[in-house]
Design a protein around this motif. Structure first.
Motif, PDB file in Angstrom:
ATOM      1  N   ASN A 411      -9.315  31.999 -48.750  1.00  0.00           N
ATOM      2  CA  ASN A 411     -10.511  32.614 -49.336  1.00  0.00           C
ATOM      3  C   ASN A 411     -11.653  32.635 -48.330  1.00  0.00           C
ATOM      4  O   ASN A 411     -12.394  33.610 -48.235  1.00  0.00           O
ATOM      5  CB  ASN A 411     -10.926  31.863 -50.599  1.00  0.00           C
ATOM      6  CG  ASN A 411     -12.008  32.594 -51.371  1.00  0.00           C
ATOM      7  OD1 ASN A 411     -11.915  33.799 -51.596  1.00  0.00           O
ATOM      8  ND2 ASN A 411     -13.037  31.878 -51.760  1.00  0.00           N
ATOM      9  N   LYS A 412     -11.771  31.566 -47.553  1.00  0.00           N
ATOM     10  CA  LYS A 412     -12.826  31.533 -46.532  1.00  0.00           C
ATOM     11  C   LYS A 412     -12.553  32.568 -45.446  1.00  0.00           C
ATOM     12  O   LYS A 412     -13.480  33.207 -44.933  1.00  0.00           O
ATOM     13  CB  LYS A 412     -12.923  30.131 -45.931  1.00  0.00           C
ATOM     14  CG  LYS A 412     -13.518  29.092 -46.866  1.00  0.00           C
ATOM     15  CD  LYS A 412     -13.611  27.748 -46.185  1.00  0.00           C
ATOM     16  CE  LYS A 412     -14.265  26.733 -47.100  1.00  0.00           C
ATOM     17  NZ  LYS A 412     -15.663  27.085 -47.393  1.00  0.00           N
ATOM     18  N   ARG A 469     -12.157  44.880 -52.657  1.00  0.00           N
ATOM     19  CA  ARG A 469     -12.763  44.237 -53.833  1.00  0.00           C
ATOM     20  C   ARG A 469     -11.689  43.996 -54.884  1.00  0.00           C
ATOM     21  O   ARG A 469     -10.670  44.695 -54.920  1.00  0.00           O
ATOM     22  CB  ARG A 469     -13.855  45.127 -54.433  1.00  0.00           C
ATOM     23  CG  ARG A 469     -15.169  45.104 -53.656  1.00  0.00           C
ATOM     24  CD  ARG A 469     -16.165  46.061 -54.283  1.00  0.00           C
ATOM     25  NE  ARG A 469     -17.505  45.847 -53.748  1.00  0.00           N
ATOM     26  CZ  ARG A 469     -18.559  46.582 -54.077  1.00  0.00           C
ATOM     27  NH1 ARG A 469     -18.421  47.585 -54.945  1.00  0.00           N
ATOM     28  NH2 ARG A 469     -19.750  46.325 -53.580  1.00  0.00           N
ATOM     29  N   LEU A 470     -11.938  42.999 -55.732  1.00  0.00           N
ATOM     30  CA  LEU A 470     -10.996  42.740 -56.819  1.00  0.00           C
ATOM     31  C   LEU A 470     -11.007  43.867 -57.833  1.00  0.00           C
ATOM     32  O   LEU A 470      -9.971  44.236 -58.390  1.00  0.00           O
ATOM     33  CB  LEU A 470     -11.338  41.414 -57.511  1.00  0.00           C
ATOM     34  CG  LEU A 470     -10.994  40.140 -56.733  1.00  0.00           C
ATOM     35  CD1 LEU A 470     -11.497  38.928 -57.479  1.00  0.00           C
ATOM     36  CD2 LEU A 470      -9.501  40.036 -56.492  1.00  0.00           C
ATOM     37  N   LEU A 471     -12.202  44.402 -58.099  1.00  0.00           N
ATOM     38  CA  LEU A 471     -12.343  45.477 -59.081  1.00  0.00           C
ATOM     39  C   LEU A 471     -13.047  46.663 -58.442  1.00  0.00           C
ATOM     40  O   LEU A 471     -13.687  46.536 -57.403  1.00  0.00           O
ATOM     41  CB  LEU A 471     -13.148  44.999 -60.300  1.00  0.00           C
ATOM     42  CG  LEU A 471     -12.578  43.849 -61.128  1.00  0.00           C
ATOM     43  CD1 LEU A 471     -13.491  43.570 -62.317  1.00  0.00           C
ATOM     44  CD2 LEU A 471     -11.171  44.143 -61.606  1.00  0.00           C
ATOM     45  N   ARG A 493     -20.869  43.226 -57.214  1.00  0.00           N
ATOM     46  CA  ARG A 493     -21.398  42.208 -56.305  1.00  0.00           C
ATOM     47  C   ARG A 493     -21.309  40.826 -56.929  1.00  0.00           C
ATOM     48  O   ARG A 493     -21.001  39.836 -56.250  1.00  0.00           O
ATOM     49  CB  ARG A 493     -22.857  42.526 -55.948  1.00  0.00           C
ATOM     50  CG  ARG A 493     -23.013  43.597 -54.876  1.00  0.00           C
ATOM     51  CD  ARG A 493     -24.385  43.540 -54.246  1.00  0.00           C
ATOM     52  NE  ARG A 493     -25.438  43.675 -55.216  1.00  0.00           N
ATOM     53  CZ  ARG A 493     -26.009  44.826 -55.559  1.00  0.00           C
ATOM     54  NH1 ARG A 493     -25.591  45.948 -54.974  1.00  0.00           N
ATOM     55  NH2 ARG A 493     -26.975  44.889 -56.447  1.00  0.00           N
ATOM     56  N   GLU A 494     -21.589  40.754 -58.221  1.00  0.00           N
ATOM     57  CA  GLU A 494     -21.507  39.491 -58.941  1.00  0.00           C
ATOM     58  C   GLU A 494     -20.080  38.938 -58.898  1.00  0.00           C
ATOM     59  O   GLU A 494     -19.859  37.735 -58.683  1.00  0.00           O
ATOM     60  CB  GLU A 494     -21.963  39.715 -60.383  1.00  0.00           C
ATOM     61  CG  GLU A 494     -22.109  38.459 -61.213  1.00  0.00           C
ATOM     62  CD  GLU A 494     -22.610  38.785 -62.613  1.00  0.00           C
ATOM     63  OE1 GLU A 494     -22.354  37.960 -63.507  1.00  0.00           O
ATOM     64  OE2 GLU A 494     -23.217  39.859 -62.815  1.00  0.00           O
ATOM     65  N   ILE A 495     -19.104  39.819 -59.084  1.00  0.00           N
ATOM     66  CA  ILE A 495     -17.700  39.406 -59.040  1.00  0.00           C
ATOM     67  C   ILE A 495     -17.364  38.847 -57.658  1.00  0.00           C
ATOM     68  O   ILE A 495     -16.730  37.783 -57.530  1.00  0.00           O
ATOM     69  CB  ILE A 495     -16.771  40.601 -59.366  1.00  0.00           C
ATOM     70  CG1 ILE A 495     -16.917  41.016 -60.839  1.00  0.00           C
ATOM     71  CG2 ILE A 495     -15.320  40.264 -59.051  1.00  0.00           C
ATOM     72  CD1 ILE A 495     -16.402  40.015 -61.820  1.00  0.00           C
ATOM     73  N   THR A 503     -14.632  30.597 -58.056  1.00  0.00           N
ATOM     74  CA  THR A 503     -14.528  30.549 -59.514  1.00  0.00           C
ATOM     75  C   THR A 503     -13.748  31.743 -60.058  1.00  0.00           C
ATOM     76  O   THR A 503     -13.270  31.703 -61.184  1.00  0.00           O
ATOM     77  CB  THR A 503     -15.932  30.507 -60.152  1.00  0.00           C
ATOM     78  OG1 THR A 503     -16.686  31.640 -59.708  1.00  0.00           O
ATOM     79  CG2 THR A 503     -16.662  29.242 -59.761  1.00  0.00           C
ATOM     80  N   ILE A 504     -13.667  32.813 -59.279  1.00  0.00           N
ATOM     81  CA  ILE A 504     -12.826  33.963 -59.623  1.00  0.00           C
ATOM     82  C   ILE A 504     -11.865  34.181 -58.470  1.00  0.00           C
ATOM     83  O   ILE A 504     -12.286  34.310 -57.325  1.00  0.00           O
ATOM     84  CB  ILE A 504     -13.679  35.227 -59.869  1.00  0.00           C
ATOM     85  CG1 ILE A 504     -14.515  35.067 -61.141  1.00  0.00           C
ATOM     86  CG2 ILE A 504     -12.800  36.453 -59.988  1.00  0.00           C
ATOM     87  CD1 ILE A 504     -15.435  36.231 -61.425  1.00  0.00           C
ATOM     88  N   LYS A 505     -10.554  34.221 -58.771  1.00  0.00           N
ATOM     89  CA  LYS A 505      -9.569  34.284 -57.694  1.00  0.00           C
ATOM     90  C   LYS A 505      -8.700  35.525 -57.751  1.00  0.00           C
ATOM     91  O   LYS A 505      -8.241  36.002 -56.722  1.00  0.00           O
ATOM     92  CB  LYS A 505      -8.687  33.033 -57.750  1.00  0.00           C
ATOM     93  CG  LYS A 505      -9.465  31.740 -57.554  1.00  0.00           C
ATOM     94  CD  LYS A 505      -8.562  30.531 -57.672  1.00  0.00           C
ATOM     95  CE  LYS A 505      -9.363  29.245 -57.506  1.00  0.00           C
ATOM     96  NZ  LYS A 505      -8.510  28.044 -57.647  1.00  0.00           N
ATOM     97  N   THR A 506      -8.449  36.030 -58.954  1.00  0.00           N
ATOM     98  CA  THR A 506      -7.515  37.154 -59.094  1.00  0.00           C
ATOM     99  C   THR A 506      -8.195  38.312 -59.803  1.00  0.00           C
ATOM    100  O   THR A 506      -9.279  38.171 -60.384  1.00  0.00           O
ATOM    101  CB  THR A 506      -6.281  36.734 -59.904  1.00  0.00           C
ATOM    102  OG1 THR A 506      -6.684  36.411 -61.250  1.00  0.00           O
ATOM    103  CG2 THR A 506      -5.607  35.514 -59.279  1.00  0.00           C
ATOM    104  N   THR A 507      -7.521  39.467 -59.774  1.00  0.00           N
ATOM    105  CA  THR A 507      -8.038  40.629 -60.489  1.00  0.00           C
ATOM    106  C   THR A 507      -8.131  40.351 -61.981  1.00  0.00           C
ATOM    107  O   THR A 507      -9.083  40.776 -62.644  1.00  0.00           O
ATOM    108  CB  THR A 507      -7.120  41.839 -60.228  1.00  0.00           C
ATOM    109  OG1 THR A 507      -7.109  42.125 -58.830  1.00  0.00           O
ATOM    110  CG2 THR A 507      -7.608  43.066 -60.984  1.00  0.00           C
TER     111      THR A 507
END
Length: 860
Positions: A411-412, A469-471, A493-495, A503-507
């Motif tokens: 993730n980093k 982006r995830l979404l 941007r919040e996502i 705190t959010i990892k997947t779609t």
């Protein structure tokens, strides 16, 4: 009329040309429309030879003493003398009047752009895909009555006279394609052979010459002779560079950086002549900035920068033109922030040099320097991204991605790719390599630093478009979310911000987050008659369960659930204004907050003593008559308290720019007043369990601060400055100090605090599981007690330190355990999981600590 005579003229062997020219009975070249008469492979040199032959075949003008000749001149000749190829071909024509030259060039069948006025502007011969040739005529300075010399065409000038208008002797070499010979009136070829750069005798300097001299010295490995140094140095001192155009500065600097085998030679000459100080003063000033000799034995920052620039030049061959520009400019400016960030302190009698944060400090001066150059916006932004991120790989170095930490490590890396830019990442990787190679001493191996990152990029395909982006906006539209006032971009941007925090990892996580936080608004609640905090809480418990379970997949499903809920719930609307921002769904009126404050006060009165006793039991420390009180304050008062503490710790000057944001801060402990403060606005609406858990973890923190005062000062510094500054106890065992240093070096301690605060005040799941806050407290307490009591095994080998640190911050069971002073491990673990938990704790203690006997106490 006699038939045309065919004359075969073979050009110089290096040109490899065989050109057939048709002459009429007058000896002049007949117009040609057919390029097939050129039998050699087409090139700019073959076009130049055609021009020379055409000029040589023109009728001599009786008013011009010089016989018509066209010579290749300048850079092409210099490069051929050096045995190099040259992409540019320039020519100078003698013995042809300006008004006649256009017709002669057009007779060759090429497109010719003639100057509007005959002077310094060249004729441009466009040779299709081969490029173009600039053609000039000699000029002569003519004095006027106004004491100002005027340049006028001088077709009758000799080669020696025309050459005096050039800058350096090596640029005053001519080549005659017709006679196949060089003409060198000022011994430029000899100077090249001697490796010397000389100005032409009597030449007048223009603003472009100083930087051009530095560039040529680097590009062709030349040394400026003493006269050249003196003339240029004197001109620089008198301000000649004030008239240097952005175009000339950009052209010469980029040529120096991207076309020189060792650009540092030109940059150091520029510094010696005072050129660098005037164009990039921050770079020149780096020679006054020292570095820690343990990491930079090569010396000052300018020396390091020059070494990095040269290493980057070696690596630039694999990149295209745009990438080379970014790489070389990034290498030049990457450490400019050290001019402002370097600090020299003393520790244990030794001088300590540090430059923490120099990458961020370098953004502003780099931006200012780049504004002096004519660069495209993507180039400028690409360089700034390189400067801002060039230390990130070192921060990741040593955090080897194990099975437990791989997801966090990846993730980093993903965040790093996004910060640098996908199109910029290959350049970034080579800048990191050059930064490591560009230092003195041994062990200059960039592999261990950059290779794990590249492996993570490849493994996760981070450079592909689908990893942006995830979404997307299309997904939000499919979920039924309206794009009101650009809300899509704000939501996306919040996502990504929460994705960065982990705190959010997947779609799927992102979809559920959007449904939970953005599928309903305050207007929806009011339309369906949901007004009271109790009704809101009841609905959102069902709503959250539906989102997690997959029953709610769109805004339509959320509205359907809201409709079913109101059919079975009686609600009376209070006097509330319409709420359209989802973040204000739980905003209370003044009257409701007042009543809620009384509720909290009542709970404090009834249960606070019990909570304090439970907290002492949890930490394993007796009360010793220490007193902790609890109060409620408004959000504004809480902000004033934090600002006051910041001012006390860091002084008035820094405090005047500090504006604490207390949104989401449910409570905090004030060490000097031994008081837990609760903020009702940020607890609204909630149940008693959340109030109790907030009180509990703040009291635990209070007990901890009373037990370990040094820890409290460090904790407060971490809270206010967002950066933990761990003080080392000189009497502590050496290995304990090494562990603490390892934590600080890897920034794990800072990450621990960051995750701690985020989980307390911004976690999405607080509504469902308030006990998460307690787990995070145990995490911090367990680590603090572990190190504060020096229970780390002294026989631990140095190569065991890093695995210990990684395990502490990666294994989830440690978040459930508090290591008490009396040897008790206090935890809250389900019955069915206790056997595995105890095995893990015992194994950990046996491997890394001196705790031989451990007693387990479970709180549930």
């Amino acid at each position: 009329c006699a038939p045309p005579i065919q004359l075969s003229i073979r050009g110089r062997a290096k040109l490899g040309l065989h050109v057939m020219v048709k002459l009429n009975q007058h000896g002049t070249a007949a117009p040609r429309a057919d390029r097939s008469q050129v039998t050699a492979e087409r090139s700019l040199e073959s076009v130049a030879e055609e021009i020379a032959l055409a000029v040589a075949a023109t009728d001599p003008n009786p008013n011009i003493s010089t016989y018509p000749r066209a010579y290749i001149v300048g850079g092409w000749c210099r490069d051929r003398v050096l045995g190099k190829s040259s992409p540019d071909v320039d020519m100078e024509v003698f013995g042809v009047a300006p008004q006649d030259l256009t017709g002669t060039l057009q007779s060759l069948g090429y497109h010719v752009i003639a100057p509007k006025t005959f002077g310094t502007t060249p004729w441009k011969v466009i040779a299709g895909s081969l490029g173009s040739i600039d053609v000039t005529i000699p000029l002569r300075s003519i004095p006027t009555n106004k004491n100002v010399d005027v340049l006028q065409p001088a077709p009758d000038a000799s080669v020696a006279e025309a050459a005096t208008r050039r800058d350096f002797t090596c640029n005053a070499i001519y080549f005659d394609p017709v006679r196949n010979e060089f003409i060198d009136p000022h011994q430029g070829a000899k100077d090249l052979s001697d490796g010397v750069l000389k100005l032409l005798p009597g030449s007048s300097l223009n603003p472009g010459i100083p930087l051009r001299a530095c560039r040529m010295a680097a590009q062709f490995n030349l040394t400026l002779d003493q006269t050249c140094k003196e003339q240029i140095g004197s001109a620089v001192l008198t301000g000649i560079l004030r008239n240097l155009s952005r175009q000339h500065l950009t052209k010469e600097l980029l040529k120096m950086l991207t076309e020189s085998p060792a650009p540092s030679k030109g940059l150091l000459i520029a510094d010696e002549l005072g050129v660098l100080q005037q164009i990039f003063p921050d770079i020149s000033a780096l020679k006054q900035v020292p570095q820690d000799p343990r990491h930079h034995p090569e010396g000052d920052v300018l020396t390091h920068t020059m070494m990095v620039v040269d290493e980057a030049a070696k690596l630039s061959a694999s990149h295209d033109r745009e990438q080379r520009r970014r790489l070389m400019l990034g290498a030049l400016f990457h450490d400019v922030g050290k001019l402002h960030a370097t600090q020299i302190t003393e520790k244990e009698g030794q001088r300590v040099i540090s430059a923490h944060g120099h990458e961020q400090a370098g953004i502003a001066p780099s931006k200012h320097a780049l504004s002096k150059l004519e660069l495209a916006h993507p180039t400028r932004q690409g360089v700034l991204r390189l400067v801002a991120n060039h230390m990130k790989p070192l921060e990741l170095h040593g955090v080897h991605p194990t099975d437990q930490t791989k997801e966090r490590y990846d993730n980093k890396v993903r965040m790093l790719v996004r910060s640098v830019g996908k199109d910029n990442f290959a350049v970034f990787a080579d800048l990191v390599r050059a930064d490591q190679l560009g230092r003195g001493g041994s062990g200059r191996n960039p592999g261990p630093i950059i290779e794990p990152i590249l492996e993570a990029v490849t493994r996760n395909n981070f450079l592909s478009p689908e990893n942006d982006r995830l979404l997307s906006g299309r997904t939000l539209k499919e979920l039924g979310i309206e794009d009101a006032h650009g809300s899509y971009e704000e939501i996306l941007r919040e996502i990504e911000t929460r994705r960065d925090a982990g705190t959010i990892k997947t779609t799927e996580d992102a979809r559920k987050y959007v449904l939970r936080h953005h599928s309903l608004t305050g207007v929806d609640l009011e339309k369906h008659g949901v007004f009271s905090p109790a009704d809101k809480k009841l609905f959102f418990k069902s709503f959250g369960a539906g989102v997690r379970g997959g029953e709610i997949c769109s805004r339509g499903d959320a509205l359907a659930l809201l409709g079913r809920f109101t059919e079975t719930t009686a609600a009376t609307p209070p006097n509330l204004s319409m709420v359209t921002d989802p973040k204000l769904l739980f905003k209370a009126t003044a009257a409701e907050l007042a009543a809620f404050g009384e509720t909290i006060t009542s709970l404090i009165s009834d249960e606070f003593a019990l909570i304090v006793r439970a907290a002492h039991k949890f930490v394993g420390v007796p009360s010793n008559n220490a007193t902790i009180t609890a109060r409620i304050v408004s959000r504004d008062v809480a902000a004033q308290i934090h600002k006051g503490e910041f001012e006390r710790c860091y002084g008035t000057d820094r405090a005047q720019h500090y504006a604490p944001n207390m949104e989401g801060v449910a409570g905090f402990f004030h060490a000097r007043e031994s008081t837990v403060y609760l903020v009702p606005e940020n607890l609204w609406p909630c149940d008693f369990d959340l109030i109790r858990s907030t009180l509990f973890h703040e009291v635990v923190h209070g007990i901890q601060s009373q037990t370990y005062p040094d820890y409290e000062s460090t904790y407060l510094a971490g809270l206010l400055s967002k950066r933990a500054a761990i003080e080392f106890d000189t009497n502590a065992p050496g290995l304990v100090r090494e562990l603490t240093k390892s934590i600080q070096a890897l920034r794990h301690w800072q990450e621990c605090h960051a995750r701690y605060f985020e989980s307390l005040y911004a976690d999405d799941n607080l509504w469902d599981d308030p006990s998460q806050t307690i787990e995070q407290v145990r995490w911090v307490l367990g680590l603090d007690t572990l190190f504060a009591n020096s229970c780390v095994r002294e026989s631990l080998l140095p190569n065991e330190v890093e695995p210990l640190v990684n395990q502490i911050f990666s294994e989830p069971w440690l978040a459930d355990a508090a290591f008490r002073d009396d040897g008790v491990v206090c935890a809250e673990v389900a019955v069915e999981d206790r056997s595995a938990f105890e095995r893990a704790v015992l194994d950990f203690c046996k491997r890394y600590t001196t705790r031989e006997h451990v007693q387990f106490v479970y709180l549930s």
